[in-house]
Each structure stands twice: as structure tokens, then as C-alpha cells.
Design a protein around this motif. Structure first.
Motif, mmCIF file in Angstrom:
data_model
loop_
_atom_site.group_PDB
_atom_site.id
_atom_site.type_symbol
_atom_site.label_atom_id
_atom_site.label_comp_id
_atom_site.label_asym_id
_atom_site.label_seq_id
_atom_site.Cartn_x
_atom_site.Cartn_y
_atom_site.Cartn_z
ATOM 1 N N THR A 26 62.810 -18.793 33.157
ATOM 2 C CA THR A 26 62.279 -18.592 31.808
ATOM 3 C C THR A 26 60.989 -17.786 31.881
ATOM 4 N N PHE A 27 60.149 -18.127 32.851
ATOM 5 C CA PHE A 27 58.940 -17.362 33.130
ATOM 6 C C PHE A 27 59.140 -16.710 34.495
ATOM 7 N N GLY A 28 58.979 -15.415 34.554
ATOM 8 C CA GLY A 28 59.135 -14.692 35.812
ATOM 9 C C GLY A 28 57.818 -14.120 36.285
ATOM 10 N N PRO A 29 57.815 -13.510 37.462
ATOM 11 C CA PRO A 29 56.597 -12.919 37.998
ATOM 12 C C PRO A 29 55.951 -11.965 36.990
ATOM 13 N N GLY A 30 54.654 -12.156 36.787
ATOM 14 C CA GLY A 30 53.906 -11.313 35.864
ATOM 15 C C GLY A 30 53.919 -11.791 34.424
ATOM 16 N N PRO A 34 51.882 -19.457 27.844
ATOM 17 C CA PRO A 34 51.282 -19.590 26.514
ATOM 18 C C PRO A 34 49.782 -19.844 26.626
ATOM 19 N N GLY A 35 49.034 -19.332 25.668
ATOM 20 C CA GLY A 35 47.590 -19.579 25.632
ATOM 21 C C GLY A 35 47.330 -21.073 25.595
ATOM 22 N N ALA A 36 46.354 -21.527 26.356
ATOM 23 C CA ALA A 36 46.092 -22.960 26.501
ATOM 24 C C ALA A 36 45.775 -23.622 25.160
ATOM 25 N N ARG A 37 44.976 -22.974 24.329
ATOM 26 C CA ARG A 37 44.609 -23.575 23.031
ATOM 27 C C ARG A 37 45.834 -23.756 22.145
ATOM 28 N N ALA A 38 46.610 -22.688 22.002
ATOM 29 C CA ALA A 38 47.798 -22.749 21.138
ATOM 30 C C ALA A 38 48.820 -23.734 21.686
ATOM 31 N N GLY A 70 44.254 -14.635 30.499
ATOM 32 C CA GLY A 70 45.255 -15.692 30.436
ATOM 33 C C GLY A 70 45.717 -16.139 31.806
ATOM 34 N N THR A 71 46.799 -16.888 31.797
ATOM 35 C CA THR A 71 47.383 -17.416 33.033
ATOM 36 C C THR A 71 48.761 -16.791 33.193
ATOM 37 N N TYR A 72 49.015 -16.239 34.383
ATOM 38 C CA TYR A 72 50.232 -15.486 34.643
ATOM 39 C C TYR A 72 50.986 -16.059 35.835
#
Length: 127
Positions: A26-30, A34-38, A70-72
Motif C-alpha cells: 500500500t505504501f512503497g519506497p518513497g 499521512p501527516g501526523a496531525r491529520a 513529512g515521513t517517507y
């Protein structure tokens, strides 16, 4: 109608969800998480809970934080294990630890049962 409020996920559970999503592709390299706050607002948890989850994923080597961005999901170096494979291995390892823990708990219970059978005969003459 359910009168009990829905239990909020812990940082560990949130990290596990994201780890599973990385393992599933679902999440791949790069990809940006999601933004931590949201995400915290969506889950109904404190911002710190999501930040702690992201920190756990970072310690696992699955993601990296980019200040102000962000976090990647980590993009592995050539020859390095990718985050998807690492997440799959971590999930498998967690499942194995859970299995071994359950087996150990069963063994502890069996030892307790044996101790209750053996204990009454201890100290008796001829025992």
C-alpha cells in the motif's frame, strides 16, 4: 446502541497497521505517510501517539523523517533489503513471537498444575 466508547489504538498498534500496509505494498519506497496531525485526528488519538508510531517505524528502518516535509517509506540502497520485505519479515517475526509466547503460557500453566499434584505428597513419610 453501543454504550462503550471505541478504544483508541496505541502507538504500537498504529505502527503495526502501517507496517502491514508497507508489507502489502500500500505504501512503497518513497511514498509519504499521512501527516501526523491529520492522521491523529482521523484516528482520534493524540498527536504524540502517531509521532511515537512513526518513531517506531523509523527505528525498524522502514521509514525516514524529512524535516519540514513529512515521513517517507525508505527507498533502499542497491543491495539493501527493501521496506516491503523488511515489513513482511517483521510481521512474520511478531507472529512467531506471539505463537511462542502463547505456547510458553501453556507450559507455565501445565507446570502449575503439576506442582499442585506433586506438592501434597512432599514431606510425607515414604514419599
Amino acid at each position: 446502541m453501543d454504550s462503550q466508547p471505541k478504544r483508541k489504538p496505541s502507538a504500537r498498534e498504529i505502527a503495526g497497521r502501517i507496517r502491514d500496509e508497507i508489507a502489502a505494498g500500500t505504501f512503497g519506497p518513497g511514498d509519504r505517510l499521512p501527516g501526523a496531525r491529520a492522521y491523529a485526528k482521523k484516528l482520534g488519538v493524540a498527536l504524540m501517539t502517531v509521532q511515537n508510531a512513526y518513531t517506531q517505524l523509523q527505528e525498524d528502518g522502514l521509514v525516514e523523517g524529512v524535516s519540514g516535509s513529512g515521513t517517507y517509506v525508505r527507498d533502499p540502497a542497491p543491495g539493501e533489503q527493501g521496506p516491503r520485505e523488511a515489513a513482511q519479515r517483521l510481521s512474520e517475526l511478531q507472529a512467531e513471537v506471539a505463537r511462542v509466547s502463547a505456547e510458553l503460557a501453556g507450559l507455565v500453566e501445565r507446570v502449575k498444575q503439576l506442582e499442585t499434584v506433586v506438592a501434597p505428597t512432599e514431606g510425607k513419610p515414604g514419599a
